[in-house]
Design a protein around this motif. Sequence first.
Motif, PDB file in Angstrom:
ATOM      1  N   GLY A  18       0.814  -1.213   0.000  1.00 56.87           N
ATOM      2  CA  GLY A  18       0.000   0.000   0.000  1.00 56.87           C
ATOM      3  C   GLY A  18       0.839   1.249   0.000  1.00 56.87           C
ATOM      4  O   GLY A  18       0.566   2.205  -0.726  1.00 56.87           O
ATOM      5  N   VAL A  87      -9.633  -5.140   7.778  1.00 59.91           N
ATOM      6  CA  VAL A  87     -10.191  -5.076   6.424  1.00 59.91           C
ATOM      7  C   VAL A  87     -10.436  -6.492   5.894  1.00 59.91           C
ATOM      8  O   VAL A  87      -9.496  -7.283   5.777  1.00 59.91           O
ATOM      9  N   SER A 234      -8.034   4.347   3.693  1.00 57.61           N
ATOM     10  CA  SER A 234      -8.654   4.116   2.381  1.00 57.61           C
ATOM     11  C   SER A 234      -9.264   2.719   2.330  1.00 57.61           C
ATOM     12  O   SER A 234     -10.372   2.533   1.807  1.00 57.61           O
ATOM     13  N   ALA A 235      -8.533   1.741   2.864  1.00 56.19           N
ATOM     14  CA  ALA A 235      -9.014   0.353   2.787  1.00 56.19           C
ATOM     15  C   ALA A 235     -10.298   0.188   3.599  1.00 56.19           C
ATOM     16  O   ALA A 235     -11.263  -0.435   3.133  1.00 56.19           O
ATOM     17  N   ALA A 238     -13.122   1.911   1.837  1.00 57.09           N
ATOM     18  CA  ALA A 238     -13.615   1.117   0.706  1.00 57.09           C
ATOM     19  C   ALA A 238     -14.540   0.009   1.189  1.00 57.09           C
ATOM     20  O   ALA A 238     -15.532  -0.325   0.533  1.00 57.09           O
ATOM     21  N   SER A 239     -14.239  -0.567   2.361  1.00 57.55           N
ATOM     22  CA  SER A 239     -15.087  -1.643   2.887  1.00 57.55           C
ATOM     23  C   SER A 239     -16.396  -1.097   3.434  1.00 57.55           C
ATOM     24  O   SER A 239     -17.458  -1.670   3.208  1.00 57.55           O
ATOM     25  N   THR A 260      -9.777   0.383  -2.763  1.00 56.68           N
ATOM     26  CA  THR A 260      -8.828   1.043  -1.870  1.00 56.68           C
ATOM     27  C   THR A 260      -7.940   2.006  -2.655  1.00 56.68           C
ATOM     28  O   THR A 260      -7.730   3.161  -2.257  1.00 56.68           O
TER      29      THR A 260
END
Lengths: 306, 398
Positions: A18, A87, A234-235, A238-239, A260
Motif C-alpha cells: 500500500g 479489512v 482508504s481500505a 472502501a469496505s 482502496t
Amino acid sequence: MPAWLAAPPTVAFALAAGVVVAACLDAAVGDVVAHRVPRWSSVVRPWRQAAVVALQRRTSSERPDRQAWALAPALLLGLAAVMLTVVPLAPGVAVADVPHGIVLYGAAAATVLIPAFLQGWSPNSALAMIGGYRMFAQGLSSMIPFALVLIAAALPAQSLAVGEIVASQQGLWNVVRTPLGLPVYLATVPALAFWGPLATPAGRDLAGGIDLEAAGAQLLTWRVAQAGVLVGMSAVGASVFLGGWAGPLLPGPVWVVLKTVALLAALVAMSHLVARVRIERFVVLAWVGLLPLALLDVFLTGWWLL
Amino acid sequence: MEALRLDRRLRIVDSPRHATVLLVAGALPATLHRPVALVHDALAHPRATVWWGDGEPDLDWLRDCPRAGGDGDVAATVGAVHGDLMLGRRASDLPVLTATTRTPWEGVGPYGHGGSGMTGGTPHGRPLAERADDLRDGLALDVLPLTVGPFFPAFPAGLALRVSLQGDVITEVEMLADPFLADSADPPRRTHTFDRARTDAVGLAELERARVSHHLRALSRSLRTQGLGALATRVLGAAVAERPPTDAVRRLLVTVERTGLGRAGAGVGILTEASVVGRGLGLLARASGAAQDARDDDPAYAGLAFQPITQVAGDARARLLQRIAEIRQSLSLAERAGDRVRQPGPALEDPRVGATAVSELLGDLLVGAEWGDAVTTIVSLDLAMGRRPPAAVGAEAA
C-alpha cells in the motif's frame, strides 16, 4: 501455517504494498499536475528518496525527549497495521475478523494524534511544537464526525464487525444508502492523517512542522507510517462505504484492492489540487458543519431503517 | 536561484535536516555569516556544501568546498557531490560552530546569578519562560521568544523577524534589518527589465511580460506555501519561460483559482486603505482599494484603455485576487501594445516592493495573528529584499 503466525507477514506485506502504491501515485499525480512528462523516474523516485533518507544519520536537537521521539514513528506504524487488520478481503477472510472491528479501527484512527503530537513535541523545537498543537486542534475536532459516520454505516448491518458491514451492502452500497457518510469521511480523513489540505501540522509555514527536526531512519519510518495510515483509512473506507469485496466479474479481493486504490488516488489528488485550509477555519467547520452533518447521517440512516 | 526548482535532478527541501547538500549562492553579507553556519550544522550527516558563484567566497569554511561557476551547471555539480557523499567517496562536512560558539552563555557571572532576576541576564540568550496577558481568550500562556529567518523557507531569503508567541498567536513582532540593503551600495545590476526601464527605452510589451513573470513567481510562492508544490512548479515554469503562450497562462490561472488558494487568506493580514496610501506600495495599495497606478499617467499607455484594477477587502485573499487580475490585465496589455516603446522619465509602476517599505506596518498586521496566518500574510506581500523603500528610489532617480 497457524493463523497467528501468518498474520504479521500478511499485514506487513499489505502495508508495504500500500505504501509503495501511495508513493508512486503521489509522484505520478504530481507530475501530471506540474505538466511534466511522466517518466520512469517517477516510479523510481520514491525509492531513491527513501534510500537517501535511510542513509542519513539521525540528528539531534537540543535536549530532545529521545524515548518519545523514537516511539512516535513506531506507534504510528503500529496503528496503521491495526487499521489494516480489520479489512476483510472476502466473507470471513480478515486478519482480525473481530465482532467490534469498526470500533477497533475508530480507536486506532483516533489514537493517531498521540504519535503525531509526540513527533512535534519530542524534538524540543518551537515550530515542531506548534505542529503538535495543530494536530490536537484538528484531530479532536474531526474525531467525533469521523466516528459518527462509521456508526451510521454500521446501523444497517446491525453489527460492529467490518465483515458484517460489508455483507450488508451486497444489494446497495453505503455510499448510496448513507449518502452523507463518504463525504464526511473524506473530509475528516485528511485531518486525522494530517494529509493534503490538512497537512497543517507538517506545513511549509512551519518549515515542515512535526517533520522539521527528524532525519534518517526516524524520518523514513515516520513517512512510511503516515502513508500506511492513509492506506489503512482508504481500505476501511472502501469496505465501509464502497461495498468492499462486492463487484462483478473480478474476484472479491481484487475489488477490495481496486476500491482502496481509488480512494487513495482521490486523497492523493486532493493533496495536489486543494489548497491548505486554515486551521481555525477547519476547527469551526468541523464543529459547526461536519458534526451536524454526521449526526444527520445517523438520524437519516436510522429513520430509513425504521 | 528559484529556477533550480524546475530542475528535475534536484529536490529542494524546506528543512536543513532533510538535505544532503547545502548550496550557498553568491557572496553573503556579514550579518548572514552566522545564520548560514547554523543552517550548515543542522544538516544531517553525511553532508556537503557547494558554493555557487564567481571569485572567492568570503567565508573561510566555504573555501575548500566544491564549487559551481556562476554560469556553470550547478545542478550537475550538486548531483555529483550528492552521489559521492551517498556512495561514501566523500567525507561528511564537520560542524562549523563549536558547542560554545553556537550558544554562548549570556548570563551574568559564572553561574548566571550575578545580575538581576533569577538567573541574571538571559542564559544562552534565552529568557526564562514567563506568562503574559493573552490577546485572545484570557488563557495566559508562556511567552516563547523566537527569531525566524533569515533562511526561513516560506520567507524571502534574508527576512528575519523577532517574534513572541503565546501558543501559536503572535504577541510581539519586530523586523530585523534587511541584510542585503546594507551591503548593496554598488549600483543595481541592469539585467532586470524594470531596472533598465528607469533609464532606457523599453518595449511596452516586454515590460508587461516582465510584470506577468514577476507576478507568476509570487503566485508560485503562494501556492508552495499552501502545500501545492506541483502546481507551484508549473506556475514557476510559465514565469521563467521566454514567451509563454498567453492562452496557456490564462488556463493556468483558472486552475490556480479552482484550488481555493484564496481561502487561506480571507480576513487575514488586512491593510486598510488609509495605511497604504502614498507609500508607493503598488499592488498592495490597489488590493486595499487605493486606485493608484503609475501606468495611469504614463503616456506610453495612452490609448490602451488602461484602468487601474482595485479590490476592497485589503486582506491576503484580496492581494491574491489582485495579483491574478493584474496578470490578466498585463497579458492583455502586452497583446495590444504592438511595438510601442516606453520612454524613461515618467514614474514607473514597478511590481517589486521593498521589505523596509512595509516594516512599519508589520506590527499592526501580525500582532494577534496565528503563526500560519502571519506566514500567509508575509507571502502575500511579496517582499523584495535588498530594495530600498520607494522614497529612496525616488531620490536616486532625482
